[in-house]
Design a protein around this motif. Structure first.
Motif, PDB file in Angstrom:
ATOM      1  N   ILE A 188     -25.092  25.945  14.705  1.00  0.00           N
ATOM      2  CA  ILE A 188     -25.279  24.514  14.412  1.00  0.00           C
ATOM      3  C   ILE A 188     -24.290  24.029  13.361  1.00  0.00           C
ATOM      4  N   CYS A 189     -23.222  24.789  13.148  1.00  0.00           N
ATOM      5  CA  CYS A 189     -22.161  24.350  12.235  1.00  0.00           C
ATOM      6  C   CYS A 189     -21.618  22.994  12.694  1.00  0.00           C
ATOM      7  N   ALA A 190     -21.629  22.009  11.787  1.00  0.00           N
ATOM      8  CA  ALA A 190     -21.176  20.664  12.149  1.00  0.00           C
ATOM      9  C   ALA A 190     -19.672  20.593  12.348  1.00  0.00           C
ATOM     10  N   ASP A 191     -18.948  21.587  11.869  1.00  0.00           N
ATOM     11  CA  ASP A 191     -17.489  21.567  11.958  1.00  0.00           C
ATOM     12  C   ASP A 191     -16.978  22.604  12.955  1.00  0.00           C
ATOM     13  N   THR A 192     -17.840  23.046  13.859  1.00  0.00           N
ATOM     14  CA  THR A 192     -17.415  24.049  14.826  1.00  0.00           C
ATOM     15  C   THR A 192     -16.488  23.446  15.873  1.00  0.00           C
ATOM     16  N   ARG A 193     -15.653  24.283  16.446  1.00  0.00           N
ATOM     17  CA  ARG A 193     -14.815  23.908  17.587  1.00  0.00           C
ATOM     18  C   ARG A 193     -15.355  24.661  18.802  1.00  0.00           C
ATOM     19  N   TYR A 194     -15.599  23.924  19.887  1.00  0.00           N
ATOM     20  CA  TYR A 194     -16.216  24.519  21.077  1.00  0.00           C
ATOM     21  C   TYR A 194     -15.375  24.147  22.281  1.00  0.00           C
ATOM     22  N   LEU A 195     -14.995  25.144  23.066  1.00  0.00           N
ATOM     23  CA  LEU A 195     -14.109  24.901  24.203  1.00  0.00           C
ATOM     24  C   LEU A 195     -14.663  23.805  25.108  1.00  0.00           C
ATOM     25  N   GLY A 196     -13.796  22.868  25.489  1.00  0.00           N
ATOM     26  CA  GLY A 196     -14.170  21.835  26.437  1.00  0.00           C
ATOM     27  C   GLY A 196     -15.215  20.884  25.915  1.00  0.00           C
ATOM     28  N   SER A 197     -15.101  20.501  24.635  1.00  0.00           N
ATOM     29  CA  SER A 197     -16.105  19.623  24.024  1.00  0.00           C
ATOM     30  C   SER A 197     -15.453  18.376  23.447  1.00  0.00           C
ATOM     31  N   ALA A 198     -16.118  17.232  23.691  1.00  0.00           N
ATOM     32  CA  ALA A 198     -15.677  15.950  23.130  1.00  0.00           C
ATOM     33  C   ALA A 198     -16.444  15.598  21.865  1.00  0.00           C
ATOM     34  N   ALA A 199     -17.082  16.584  21.252  1.00  0.00           N
ATOM     35  CA  ALA A 199     -17.873  16.317  20.048  1.00  0.00           C
ATOM     36  C   ALA A 199     -17.004  15.908  18.873  1.00  0.00           C
ATOM     37  N   ARG A 200     -15.711  16.213  18.948  1.00  0.00           N
ATOM     38  CA  ARG A 200     -14.802  15.825  17.874  1.00  0.00           C
ATOM     39  C   ARG A 200     -13.513  15.304  18.498  1.00  0.00           C
ATOM     40  N   THR A 201     -12.755  14.535  17.732  1.00  0.00           N
ATOM     41  CA  THR A 201     -11.479  14.013  18.199  1.00  0.00           C
ATOM     42  C   THR A 201     -10.400  14.392  17.191  1.00  0.00           C
ATOM     43  N   PRO A 202      -9.270  14.986  17.623  1.00  0.00           N
ATOM     44  CA  PRO A 202      -8.947  15.346  19.005  1.00  0.00           C
ATOM     45  C   PRO A 202      -9.981  16.317  19.607  1.00  0.00           C
ATOM     46  N   HIS A 203     -10.202  16.162  20.911  1.00  0.00           N
ATOM     47  CA  HIS A 203     -11.147  17.037  21.590  1.00  0.00           C
ATOM     48  C   HIS A 203     -10.635  18.480  21.614  1.00  0.00           C
ATOM     49  N   VAL A 204     -11.573  19.394  21.756  1.00  0.00           N
ATOM     50  CA  VAL A 204     -11.201  20.804  21.911  1.00  0.00           C
ATOM     51  C   VAL A 204     -10.981  21.064  23.403  1.00  0.00           C
ATOM     52  N   GLN A 205      -9.766  21.415  23.761  1.00  0.00           N
ATOM     53  CA  GLN A 205      -9.451  21.654  25.166  1.00  0.00           C
ATOM     54  C   GLN A 205     -10.189  22.905  25.658  1.00  0.00           C
ATOM     55  N   GLY A 236     -24.728  13.480  26.144  1.00  0.00           N
ATOM     56  CA  GLY A 236     -25.507  12.993  25.014  1.00  0.00           C
ATOM     57  C   GLY A 236     -24.724  11.937  24.265  1.00  0.00           C
ATOM     58  N   ASP A 237     -24.426  12.184  23.005  1.00  0.00           N
ATOM     59  CA  ASP A 237     -23.687  11.231  22.186  1.00  0.00           C
ATOM     60  C   ASP A 237     -22.192  11.522  22.134  1.00  0.00           C
ATOM     61  N   PHE A 238     -21.718  12.504  22.909  1.00  0.00           N
ATOM     62  CA  PHE A 238     -20.305  12.894  22.881  1.00  0.00           C
ATOM     63  C   PHE A 238     -19.588  12.236  24.058  1.00  0.00           C
ATOM     64  N   GLN A 298     -12.813  10.587  24.954  1.00  0.00           N
ATOM     65  CA  GLN A 298     -11.899   9.584  24.398  1.00  0.00           C
ATOM     66  C   GLN A 298     -10.453   9.813  24.820  1.00  0.00           C
ATOM     67  N   GLU A 299     -10.158  11.003  25.330  1.00  0.00           N
ATOM     68  CA  GLU A 299      -8.793  11.369  25.689  1.00  0.00           C
ATOM     69  C   GLU A 299      -8.865  12.440  26.773  1.00  0.00           C
ATOM     70  N   PRO A 300      -7.773  12.662  27.522  1.00  0.00           N
ATOM     71  CA  PRO A 300      -7.812  13.701  28.554  1.00  0.00           C
ATOM     72  C   PRO A 300      -8.220  15.053  27.955  1.00  0.00           C
ATOM     73  N   MET A 301      -9.128  15.736  28.646  1.00  0.00           N
ATOM     74  CA  MET A 301      -9.677  16.984  28.115  1.00  0.00           C
ATOM     75  C   MET A 301      -9.848  18.001  29.232  1.00  0.00           C
ATOM     76  N   VAL A 302      -9.320  19.206  29.015  1.00  0.00           N
ATOM     77  CA  VAL A 302      -9.574  20.318  29.927  1.00  0.00           C
ATOM     78  C   VAL A 302     -11.038  20.712  29.777  1.00  0.00           C
ATOM     79  N   LEU A 303     -11.744  20.792  30.886  1.00  0.00           N
ATOM     80  CA  LEU A 303     -13.157  21.151  30.865  1.00  0.00           C
ATOM     81  C   LEU A 303     -13.319  22.676  30.816  1.00  0.00           C
ATOM     82  N   GLY A 304     -14.566  23.109  30.669  1.00  0.00           N
ATOM     83  CA  GLY A 304     -14.891  24.516  30.842  1.00  0.00           C
ATOM     84  C   GLY A 304     -15.037  25.303  29.557  1.00  0.00           C
ATOM     85  N   HIS A 305     -16.140  26.069  29.477  1.00  0.00           N
ATOM     86  CA  HIS A 305     -16.363  26.959  28.335  1.00  0.00           C
ATOM     87  C   HIS A 305     -17.029  28.269  28.759  1.00  0.00           C
TER      88      HIS A 305
END
Length: 346
Positions: A105-122, A50-52, A55-62
């Protein structure tokens, strides 16, 4: 440890990485199995979901399960060696959405393996993953890891069914027979839907939908054929769009009854997507988004332990070293549904 990493310039690599430090209130899990999600495939093939954008190396998977290996200071978690599933979300628990019970739908959530924020959540496709203890769920003794790895996507399906409200005795259309569509099908039937008709463009996903409880399946490209005419003769009470394809969303809007409900579950392509707004207005349709989940994770584990018919959804398992092959197979919907990475065989 080894981990499956996507890079911003493109490409997927199995790399050596240092484990994250174990802090207070945290738990470290030795990951045994991880399920490849559609979002992982999008990051792999397009560098974005989508819109995410990566931007940097990221471990995938959730979608991960494994065994507890260590507890940080002050952690109230299961004992070392306990088989567990990992809830991938860490909402902020401070915002208005969290306070209102909409933590998904918390806008400040951290979700494993997501590029929705930077630094990404590994993410969790690593041999060790460390998360807050609140995200750890011990598994019932009757639930093996191969079924338990479906807890995260099943939670998405349970949340979508919740957004559809009461489905008892209802006629429901599900567009898209990928893993999520098939899991939605299983939940709808479990909750008493009288009919669950599933459409897709491919035969293999439709056969898995049947094994998951669909009362009827339809080829979406044969919607006008005589053999399908009776399936479309009556409007549906509810439609769940689980493919992320704009034509499927159109089908949902066109095929529900006046005053019916359309649940938008599949992520559509970035940008504007045509919508039959006039039909939604004149038929007074209820259009309801469904994004991720929260407490549904616990219900999903219970459903899996009770034997919800979802085993057919897992079609392939690959060792972590063969991550490229696993992702390529997972992209081929003609042969695969849910593909797993075995991180114990790296």
């Amino acid at each position: 440890m080894r981990a499956c990493v996507v890079h911003p310039a493109g490409g997927l690599r199995v790399e050596h990485r240092s484990p994250a430090p174990l802090g207070a209130g945290q738990v470290t899990v030795a990951v045994a199995l991880g399920g490849i999600c559609g979002s992982d495939l999008h990051y792999y093939r397009h560098g974005r979901v989508g819109d995410f954008t990566v931007q940097e190396p990221m471990v995938l998977g959730h979608e991960v399960v494994g065994h507890v290996t260590a507890l940080g200071p002050g952690s109230e978690g299961p004992a070392v060696g306990t088989p567990v599933a990992v809830h991938p979300a860490t909402p902020c628990d401070r915002c208005a959405d969290c306070a209102a019970g909409h933590r998904n739908i918390c806008a400040d959530t951290r979700y494993l393996g997501s590029a929705a924020r930077t630094p990404h959540v590994q993410g969790g496709f690593s041999q060790l993953v460390t998360v807050p203890a609140a995200q750890i769920r011990p598994l019932p003794p009757e639930l093996d890891l191969r079924r338990a790895v479906l807890a995260e996507p099943l939670s998405v399906a349970v949340h979508a069914a919740n957004r559809a409200c009461d489905v008892t005795g209802r006629r429901v259309l599900v567009t898209g027979a990928g893993p999520i569509g098939c899991l939605v099908t299983a939940v709808l039937r479990h909750r008493g839907a009288a009919e669950v008709v599933v459409s897709d463009l491919l035969d293999t996903p439709l056969s898995i939908a049947t094994a998951s409880g669909a009362t009827r399946t339809l080829r979406a490209d044969d919607a006008g054929a005589d053999a399908a005419a009776d399936a479309w003769a009556e409007p549906f009470d509810i439609a769940v769009e689980a493919s992320g394809a704009p034509p499927a969303l159109r089908t949902c809007v066109e095929r529900v009854r006046r005053g019916g409900t359309v649940v938008l579950l599949g992520l559509l392509p970035p940008g504007e997507v045509p919508l039959l707004g006039n039909i939604a207005v004149t038929r007074e349709l209820n259009l309801r988004g469904a994004f991720r989940f929260d407490a549904e994770f616990d219900e999903a584990i219970t459903l899996l332990a009770q034997g919800l018919p979802v085993d057919a959804i897992v079609t392939h398992t690959f060792p972590l070293a063969d991550a490229h092959a696993a992702f390529d197979i997972a992209h081929d919907r003609a042969v695969a549904s849910k593909v797993l990475l075995d991180l114990t065989d790296a």
